[in-house]
Design a protein around this motif. Structure first.
Motif, PDB file in Angstrom:
ATOM      1  N   VAL A  46       0.857  -1.201   0.000  1.00 46.08           N
ATOM      2  CA  VAL A  46       0.000   0.000   0.000  1.00 46.08           C
ATOM      3  C   VAL A  46       0.886   1.242   0.000  1.00 46.08           C
ATOM      4  CG1 VAL A  46      -1.694   1.351   1.291  1.00 46.08           C
ATOM      5  CG2 VAL A  46      -1.939  -1.123   1.161  1.00 46.08           C
ATOM      6  N   SER A  47       1.910   1.231   0.848  1.00 46.87           N
ATOM      7  CA  SER A  47       2.780   2.408   0.940  1.00 46.87           C
ATOM      8  C   SER A  47       3.425   2.674  -0.413  1.00 46.87           C
ATOM      9  CB  SER A  47       3.889   2.198   1.972  1.00 46.87           C
ATOM     10  OG  SER A  47       3.345   1.618   3.113  1.00 46.87           O
ATOM     11  N   HIS A  48       3.904   1.594  -1.028  1.00 44.79           N
ATOM     12  CA  HIS A  48       4.571   1.755  -2.319  1.00 44.79           C
ATOM     13  C   HIS A  48       3.600   2.291  -3.380  1.00 44.79           C
ATOM     14  CE1 HIS A  48       7.341   1.028  -5.563  1.00 44.79           C
ATOM     15  NE2 HIS A  48       6.327   0.475  -6.222  1.00 44.79           N
ATOM     16  N   GLU A  49       2.404   1.703  -3.429  1.00 43.44           N
ATOM     17  CA  GLU A  49       1.420   2.094  -4.445  1.00 43.44           C
ATOM     18  C   GLU A  49       1.010   3.556  -4.307  1.00 43.44           C
ATOM     19  OE1 GLU A  49       0.248   0.321  -6.972  1.00 43.44           O
ATOM     20  OE2 GLU A  49       1.320  -1.507  -6.421  1.00 43.44           O
ATOM     21  N   ILE A  94      -7.203   3.935  -5.676  1.00 42.40           N
ATOM     22  CA  ILE A  94      -6.577   2.929  -4.806  1.00 42.40           C
ATOM     23  C   ILE A  94      -7.255   2.941  -3.432  1.00 42.40           C
ATOM     24  CG2 ILE A  94      -4.436   2.281  -3.592  1.00 42.40           C
ATOM     25  CD1 ILE A  94      -2.898   3.402  -6.027  1.00 42.40           C
ATOM     26  N   VAL A  95      -7.449   4.140  -2.882  1.00 36.24           N
ATOM     27  CA  VAL A  95      -8.057   4.237  -1.550  1.00 36.24           C
ATOM     28  C   VAL A  95      -9.500   3.708  -1.578  1.00 36.24           C
ATOM     29  CG1 VAL A  95      -8.771   5.854   0.261  1.00 36.24           C
ATOM     30  CG2 VAL A  95      -6.535   6.099  -0.791  1.00 36.24           C
ATOM     31  N   ALA A  96     -10.239   4.029  -2.646  1.00 30.15           N
ATOM     32  CA  ALA A  96     -11.626   3.545  -2.741  1.00 30.15           C
ATOM     33  C   ALA A  96     -11.653   2.015  -2.787  1.00 30.15           C
ATOM     34  CB  ALA A  96     -12.298   4.130  -3.978  1.00 30.15           C
ATOM     35  N   ASP A  97     -10.747   1.415  -3.583  1.00 31.74           N
ATOM     36  CA  ASP A  97     -10.719  -0.051  -3.682  1.00 31.74           C
ATOM     37  C   ASP A  97     -10.282  -0.682  -2.359  1.00 31.74           C
ATOM     38  OD1 ASP A  97     -11.684  -0.168  -6.196  1.00 31.74           O
ATOM     39  OD2 ASP A  97      -9.817  -0.761  -7.171  1.00 31.74           O
ATOM     40  N   LEU A  98      -9.346  -0.033  -1.669  1.00 30.09           N
ATOM     41  CA  LEU A  98      -8.904  -0.571  -0.368  1.00 30.09           C
ATOM     42  C   LEU A  98     -10.054  -0.563   0.630  1.00 30.09           C
ATOM     43  CD1 LEU A  98      -5.357   0.980   0.054  1.00 30.09           C
ATOM     44  CD2 LEU A  98      -5.923  -1.447  -0.037  1.00 30.09           C
ATOM     45  N   LEU A  99     -10.834   0.521   0.615  1.00 27.10           N
ATOM     46  CA  LEU A  99     -11.987   0.609   1.519  1.00 27.10           C
ATOM     47  C   LEU A  99     -13.010  -0.471   1.196  1.00 27.10           C
ATOM     48  CD1 LEU A  99     -12.658   4.401   1.997  1.00 27.10           C
ATOM     49  CD2 LEU A  99     -12.144   2.714   3.749  1.00 27.10           C
ATOM     50  N   THR A 100     -13.261  -0.668  -0.097  1.00 26.36           N
ATOM     51  CA  THR A 100     -14.202  -1.714  -0.526  1.00 26.36           C
ATOM     52  C   THR A 100     -13.721  -3.070  -0.005  1.00 26.36           C
ATOM     53  OG1 THR A 100     -14.629  -0.479  -2.531  1.00 26.36           O
ATOM     54  CG2 THR A 100     -15.284  -2.782  -2.549  1.00 26.36           C
ATOM     55  N   LEU A 101     -12.425  -3.348  -0.208  1.00 25.03           N
ATOM     56  CA  LEU A 101     -11.882  -4.635   0.244  1.00 25.03           C
ATOM     57  C   LEU A 101     -12.053  -4.822   1.740  1.00 25.03           C
ATOM     58  CD1 LEU A 101      -8.431  -5.601  -1.287  1.00 25.03           C
ATOM     59  CD2 LEU A 101     -10.451  -7.011  -1.027  1.00 25.03           C
ATOM     60  N   SER A 102     -11.746  -3.770   2.505  1.00 26.41           N
ATOM     61  CA  SER A 102     -11.820  -3.942   3.961  1.00 26.41           C
ATOM     62  C   SER A 102     -13.270  -4.106   4.416  1.00 26.41           C
ATOM     63  CB  SER A 102     -11.083  -2.835   4.707  1.00 26.41           C
ATOM     64  OG  SER A 102     -11.912  -1.748   4.886  1.00 26.41           O
ATOM     65  N   THR A 103     -14.223  -3.456   3.728  1.00 24.33           N
ATOM     66  CA  THR A 103     -15.631  -3.657   4.064  1.00 24.33           C
ATOM     67  C   THR A 103     -16.026  -5.109   3.769  1.00 24.33           C
ATOM     68  OG1 THR A 103     -15.984  -1.427   3.270  1.00 24.33           O
ATOM     69  CG2 THR A 103     -17.958  -2.704   3.708  1.00 24.33           C
ATOM     70  N   LEU A 104     -15.575  -5.610   2.601  1.00 25.39           N
ATOM     71  CA  LEU A 104     -15.930  -6.977   2.217  1.00 25.39           C
ATOM     72  C   LEU A 104     -15.364  -7.995   3.200  1.00 25.39           C
ATOM     73  CD1 LEU A 104     -15.369  -6.926  -1.648  1.00 25.39           C
ATOM     74  CD2 LEU A 104     -17.524  -6.859  -0.422  1.00 25.39           C
ATOM     75  N   GLU A 209      -4.389 -12.052  -5.719  1.00 29.99           N
ATOM     76  CA  GLU A 209      -3.688 -11.426  -4.581  1.00 29.99           C
ATOM     77  C   GLU A 209      -3.761  -9.913  -4.744  1.00 29.99           C
ATOM     78  OE1 GLU A 209       0.384 -12.710  -4.347  1.00 29.99           O
ATOM     79  OE2 GLU A 209      -0.218 -14.812  -4.324  1.00 29.99           O
ATOM     80  N   ARG A 210      -3.839  -9.224  -3.621  1.00 26.46           N
ATOM     81  CA  ARG A 210      -3.894  -7.756  -3.710  1.00 26.46           C
ATOM     82  C   ARG A 210      -2.616  -7.217  -4.327  1.00 26.46           C
ATOM     83  NH1 ARG A 210      -4.931  -7.168   2.617  1.00 26.46           N
ATOM     84  NH2 ARG A 210      -6.980  -8.074   2.690  1.00 26.46           N
ATOM     85  N   PHE A 211      -2.789  -6.326  -5.268  1.00 24.29           N
ATOM     86  CA  PHE A 211      -1.696  -5.625  -5.955  1.00 24.29           C
ATOM     87  C   PHE A 211      -0.836  -6.509  -6.841  1.00 24.29           C
ATOM     88  CE2 PHE A 211      -2.246  -2.794  -2.165  1.00 24.29           C
ATOM     89  CZ  PHE A 211      -2.808  -1.743  -2.857  1.00 24.29           C
ATOM     90  N   TYR A 212      -1.253  -7.774  -7.052  1.00 25.95           N
ATOM     91  CA  TYR A 212      -0.448  -8.599  -7.951  1.00 25.95           C
ATOM     92  C   TYR A 212      -0.827  -8.275  -9.390  1.00 25.95           C
ATOM     93  CZ  TYR A 212       2.064 -12.400 -10.075  1.00 25.95           C
ATOM     94  OH  TYR A 212       2.943 -13.121 -10.838  1.00 25.95           O
ATOM     95  N   ARG A 213       0.162  -7.922 -10.184  1.00 23.17           N
ATOM     96  CA  ARG A 213      -0.082  -7.689 -11.607  1.00 23.17           C
ATOM     97  C   ARG A 213       1.024  -8.359 -12.388  1.00 23.17           C
ATOM     98  NH1 ARG A 213       0.234  -2.280  -9.061  1.00 23.17           N
ATOM     99  NH2 ARG A 213      -1.730  -1.199  -9.406  1.00 23.17           N
ATOM    100  N   GLY A 223      -5.120   2.275 -16.003  1.00 26.46           N
ATOM    101  CA  GLY A 223      -5.922   2.751 -14.879  1.00 26.46           C
ATOM    102  C   GLY A 223      -6.215   1.706 -13.822  1.00 26.46           C
ATOM    103  N   GLY A 224      -5.542   0.568 -13.878  1.00 26.21           N
ATOM    104  CA  GLY A 224      -5.804  -0.485 -12.892  1.00 26.21           C
ATOM    105  C   GLY A 224      -5.185  -0.188 -11.532  1.00 26.21           C
ATOM    106  N   THR A 225      -5.879  -0.612 -10.467  1.00 30.14           N
ATOM    107  CA  THR A 225      -5.330  -0.413  -9.124  1.00 30.14           C
ATOM    108  C   THR A 225      -4.632  -1.677  -8.634  1.00 30.14           C
ATOM    109  OG1 THR A 225      -7.355  -1.211  -8.075  1.00 30.14           O
ATOM    110  CG2 THR A 225      -7.206   1.155  -8.465  1.00 30.14           C
ATOM    111  N   GLY A 226      -4.827  -2.787  -9.340  1.00 29.38           N
ATOM    112  CA  GLY A 226      -4.249  -4.054  -8.886  1.00 29.38           C
ATOM    113  C   GLY A 226      -5.098  -4.722  -7.820  1.00 29.38           C
TER     114      GLY A 226
END
Ligand code: ADP
Length: 270
Positions: A46-49, A94-104, A209-213, A223-226
């Motif tokens: 996350v920090s890197h992205e 990225i932040v929106a997708d991270l929030l979605t993931l944590s809600t899920l 996996e998160r951020f795996y591309r 425009g992908g967030t990974g």
């Protein structure tokens, strides 16, 4: 902490037990150790992205600040501003997708209500057709009366993630075929097939996996967030569905979401 001959992490504790005696307590912490490694990797990712777009953003801001207002052409200023907006929007995604993931992740499954998948798929298709400039997007079969018991917005994001990816990773003149149908075994399949760049066998298990591309540069440029497939996999799990990926490098991919009979809503009960 010691490692046994099967390379498992064992925590050994010595506790006084009577006079001159000790109790040895051992605990297998391999799983805990793995979780901790996953957590650390995630924070590092996350920090890197976020750092990458932030560095670019700060760079342009400093450049703009260093040029006296009267020395910058309006077009050049506009150009810098557009580049900065792109980077800020990237961070936003990225932040929106991270929030979605944590809600899920915070709840294991959804009960929900009957969701009209055909409608969701048609909406996603319209968006994909706008996004795709030179690929051909086909609909093979969309069953109008096949509803799923679930969460509409989660299902919409899974449906559109697979379709957006197909557009992103399929070159000009390629073909994307979408279908939604009842299989003979009574499961409902949403599938997206493309004739795109495909994925090598060794990369397939890692795609969710998160951020795996496979190709970081290409994913970012489109425009992908990974995080799209990680989100899709979670949505699948929460609907007791299975996400399967078949792909061949250079030939194309087939992504399928298979819903079990227990999630289907029969037309008469809609
Ligand atoms: P991204 O935002 O990078 O697309 P995803 O989680 O949606 O993130 O996908 C992860 C990776 O899986 C992508 O970066 C890409 O390498 C690969 N991938 C996903 N869909 C496809 C596809 N249809 N064809 C080829 N590769 C794909």
């Amino acid at each position: 902490l010691v490692r046994n001959d099967q390379n498992r992490a064992i925590l050994v504790q010595l506790t006084p037990y009577g006079i001159g005696q000790y109790l040895i307590v051992t605990r297998d912490v391999t799983q805990l150790e793995k979780l901790e490694t996953t957590r650390k990797d995630f924070v590092a990712n996350v920090s890197h992205e976020l750092r990458t777009p932030l560095t670019v953003l700060v760079g342009f801001l400093e450049t703009l600040q260093s040029i006296p207002a009267e020395h910058i052409e309006p077009e050049q200023r506009e150009h810098y501003l557009n580049l900065m907006i792109d980077q800020a929007q990237r961070m936003q995604a990225i932040v929106a997708d991270l929030l979605t993931l944590s809600t899920l992740e915070s709840s294991p499954s959804v009960s929900g209500e009957p969701v009209n998948m055909a409608e969701i798929i048609h909406t996603a298709l319209n968006q994909a057709r706008i996004l795709s400039k030179d690929q051909h997007v086909f609909v093979e079969n969309i069953a109008d009366d096949l509803y799923i018991q679930g969460n509409a917005s989660e299902l919409a994001s899974a449906v559109s993630n697979l379709l957006t990816n197909a557009v992103r990773y399929t070159p000009k003149d390629g073909t994307i075929t979408v279908s939604w149908y009842l299989t003979e075994s009574g499961r409902a399949h949403y599938s997206v097939q493309d004739t795109g760049i495909g994925v090598a066998a060794q990369d397939i298990p890692r795609l969710t996996e998160r951020f795996y591309r496979v190709d970081r540069g290409r994913s970012r440029a489109t425009g992908g967030t990974g995080l799209g497939l990680a989100i899709t996999k979670h949505v699948a799990m929460r609907h007791n569905a299975e996400l399967t990926i078949n792909s061949r490098l250079g030939a194309g991919s087939l992504f399928t979401l298979a819903f079990p009979p227990s999630r289907l809503v029969v037309p008469s009960s809609q």
